[in-house]
Design an enzyme around this catalytic site. Structure first.
Site, short mmCIF file in Angstrom:
data_model
loop_
_atom_site.label_atom_id
_atom_site.label_comp_id
_atom_site.label_asym_id
_atom_site.label_seq_id
_atom_site.Cartn_x
_atom_site.Cartn_y
_atom_site.Cartn_z
N LYS A 1 33.42 41.55 40.44
CA LYS A 1 34.50 41.45 41.55
C LYS A 1 34.11 42.32 42.80
CE LYS A 1 37.59 39.76 38.18
NZ LYS A 1 38.88 39.90 37.09
N GLN B 1 42.56 44.17 34.78
CA GLN B 1 41.51 43.52 34.03
C GLN B 1 42.32 43.12 32.57
OE1 GLN B 1 38.97 41.85 34.99
NE2 GLN B 1 38.37 41.03 33.04
N ASP C 1 46.23 38.40 41.03
CA ASP C 1 45.92 37.53 40.11
C ASP C 1 47.26 36.51 39.92
OD1 ASP C 1 43.72 37.70 38.93
OD2 ASP C 1 44.31 39.42 37.40
N1 LIG Z 1 43.40 40.23 35.12
C1 LIG Z 1 42.44 39.47 34.82
N2 LIG Z 1 42.03 38.38 35.70
C2 LIG Z 1 41.33 37.36 35.51
O1 LIG Z 1 40.71 36.60 36.11
C3 LIG Z 1 40.44 37.58 34.03
C4 LIG Z 1 40.71 38.60 33.15
N3 LIG Z 1 42.00 39.43 33.56
N4 LIG Z 1 40.19 38.62 31.94
C5 LIG Z 1 38.91 37.81 31.71
C6 LIG Z 1 39.10 36.50 32.22
C7 LIG Z 1 37.89 35.79 32.26
N5 LIG Z 1 37.64 35.72 33.63
C8 LIG Z 1 36.26 35.13 34.47
C9 LIG Z 1 35.95 35.26 35.49
C10 LIG Z 1 34.62 34.87 36.08
C11 LIG Z 1 33.64 34.27 35.16
C12 LIG Z 1 32.50 33.98 35.61
O2 LIG Z 1 32.36 33.96 36.75
N6 LIG Z 1 31.59 33.35 34.96
C13 LIG Z 1 30.34 32.91 35.36
C14 LIG Z 1 29.18 33.80 34.44
C15 LIG Z 1 29.37 33.78 33.31
C16 LIG Z 1 28.60 34.83 32.11
O3 LIG Z 1 27.20 34.50 32.26
O4 LIG Z 1 28.99 35.87 31.49
C17 LIG Z 1 30.09 31.38 35.00
O5 LIG Z 1 30.88 30.89 34.54
O6 LIG Z 1 28.99 31.07 35.49
C18 LIG Z 1 34.03 34.15 33.82
C19 LIG Z 1 35.43 34.48 33.54
C20 LIG Z 1 38.40 36.27 34.41
N7 LIG Z 1 39.50 36.71 33.81
#
Ligand SMILES: Nc1nc(=O)c2c([nH]1)NC[C@@H]1CN(c3ccc(C(=O)N[C@@H](CCC(=O)O)C(=O)O)cc3)C=[N+]21
Length: 297
Positions: free
Chosen positions: A56, A100, A123
């Site tokens: 982020k 988070q 969020d």
């Molecule tokens: N307050 C809060 N807000 C959130 O938005 C939040 C959270 N907590 N806790 C965890 C989850 C999970 N999440 C993701 C964000 C980006 C990818 C992402 O960019 N993934 C990449 C790479 C995956 C990798 O290689 O690890 C992809 O899908 O291509 C995945 C999962 C946001 N979350």
């Protein structure tokens, strides 16, 4: 021999295009002397959470958003965490922030989310903003939307996929995806018919067979099998699990069996689909909130 037929909903490329647009909007704000600032609160050192938060801050740097980081120990008290929330509520450089998730078990997530300034809730998870999502059938109250549901809708929209009249099966009723996405998809601007499945659903394969669109947000690795899908379905693989690859290495795994690519018309891969869109929508929420605070949106 199987053959891949599904077209790919490329979240990575779509997110890159959105980030380029946001960079322009951030420059327009800068010309008025406004610099959006995203704050992150991270409790503990879970490798996944640490990776997401790092991503982020990197995204912010790319589009010109200032970022403010509060990394806190795993054993922080709820009272001390509330003080950090209050500090960001009052910090003028922080125009939006996130906590988070998940938080450690000794902390009441609902209390923390409710203590945030709803106007700074990047969020869209503050009960006020979830309430606005429920109350507004057309989204007329400009409030931040949860990033993943917003990212799903935007990913489909930018591939010219119209959900009007489509039968959408959402699998999972979590507060970050399943519940809010049902509300978003039933807005008049989308007009989908939504069925929300969960662990109490009696016959999931029967529901899947009838669905024109499947939004898989259960967080159960590969639970959606290719043979259960309606041929030609549009499938968004949203769930994220980390599973051991057999050699002690954690790999990101979605809810959808990769063989779904043989049956679906469109498939968002995981990784590379909705994940990057979630990140882009967080930036969009920060920019939109800064624009509202500046009175230009
Ligand atoms: N307050 C809060 N807000 C959130 O938005 C939040 C959270 N907590 N806790 C965890 C989850 C999970 N999440 C993701 C964000 C980006 C990818 C992402 O960019 N993934 C990449 C790479 C995956 C990798 O290689 O690890 C992809 O899908 O291509 C995945 C999962 C946001 N979350």
């Amino acid at each position: 021999m199987t053959q891949s037929t599904a077209q790919i909903l490329d979240g990575k490329a779509t997110a890159a295009a959105i980030k380029a647009e946001l960079t322009t909007r951030v420059s327009a704000l800068a010309a008025k002397g406004i610099v959006p600032g995203l704050g992150t609160i991270l409790v503990g050192s879970d490798p996944g959470s640490t990776w997401y938060v790092g991503g982020k801050h990197k995204d912010c740097a790319e589009v010109g958003i200032q970022s403010i980081r509060r990394d806190l120990p795993e054993d922080i008290s709820q009272e001390d965490l509330l003080k950090v929330v209050q500090e960001l509520n009052e910090n003028p450089e922080c125009t939006g922030y996130i906590v988070q998730l998940p938080l450690p078990k000794h902390i009441d997530q609902d209390v923390i989310l409710e203590a945030m300034d709803p106007e700074k809730d990047a969020d869209g998870l503050h009960p006020m903003n979830l309430g606005r999502l429920v109350a507004n059938v057309n989204g007329e109250m400009k409030s931040p939307l949860p990033c993943t549901p917003k990212g799903c809708v935007e990913l489909l929209r930018r591939h010219d996929i119209d959900l009007k009249g489509k039968r959408v099966l959402v699998v999972g009723r979590g507060v970050t995806i399943g519940r809010p996405i049902g509300l978003l998809l039933t807005r008049k601007e989308v007009n989908a018919t939504v069925i929300l499945a969960h662990t109490g659903t009696v016959d999931l394969p029967a529901e899947l067979k009838q669905a024109d669109v499947v939004i898989a947000a259960a967080g159960v690795p590969h639970m959606i099998k290719a043979e259960d899908l309606k041929p030609g379905a549009i499938v968004l693989d949203v769930g994220v699990s980390r599973v051991d690859d057999g050699n002690g290495k954690a790999v990101v795994t979605g809810d959808v069996d990769p063989a779904a690519a043989d049956v679906a018309a469109w498939l968002s891969p995981n990784p590379g689909g909705v994940g990057p869109m979630t990140r882009a929508m967080l930036l969009a929420n920060v920019v939109e909130s800064a624009e509202r605070q500046a009175g230009i949106a």
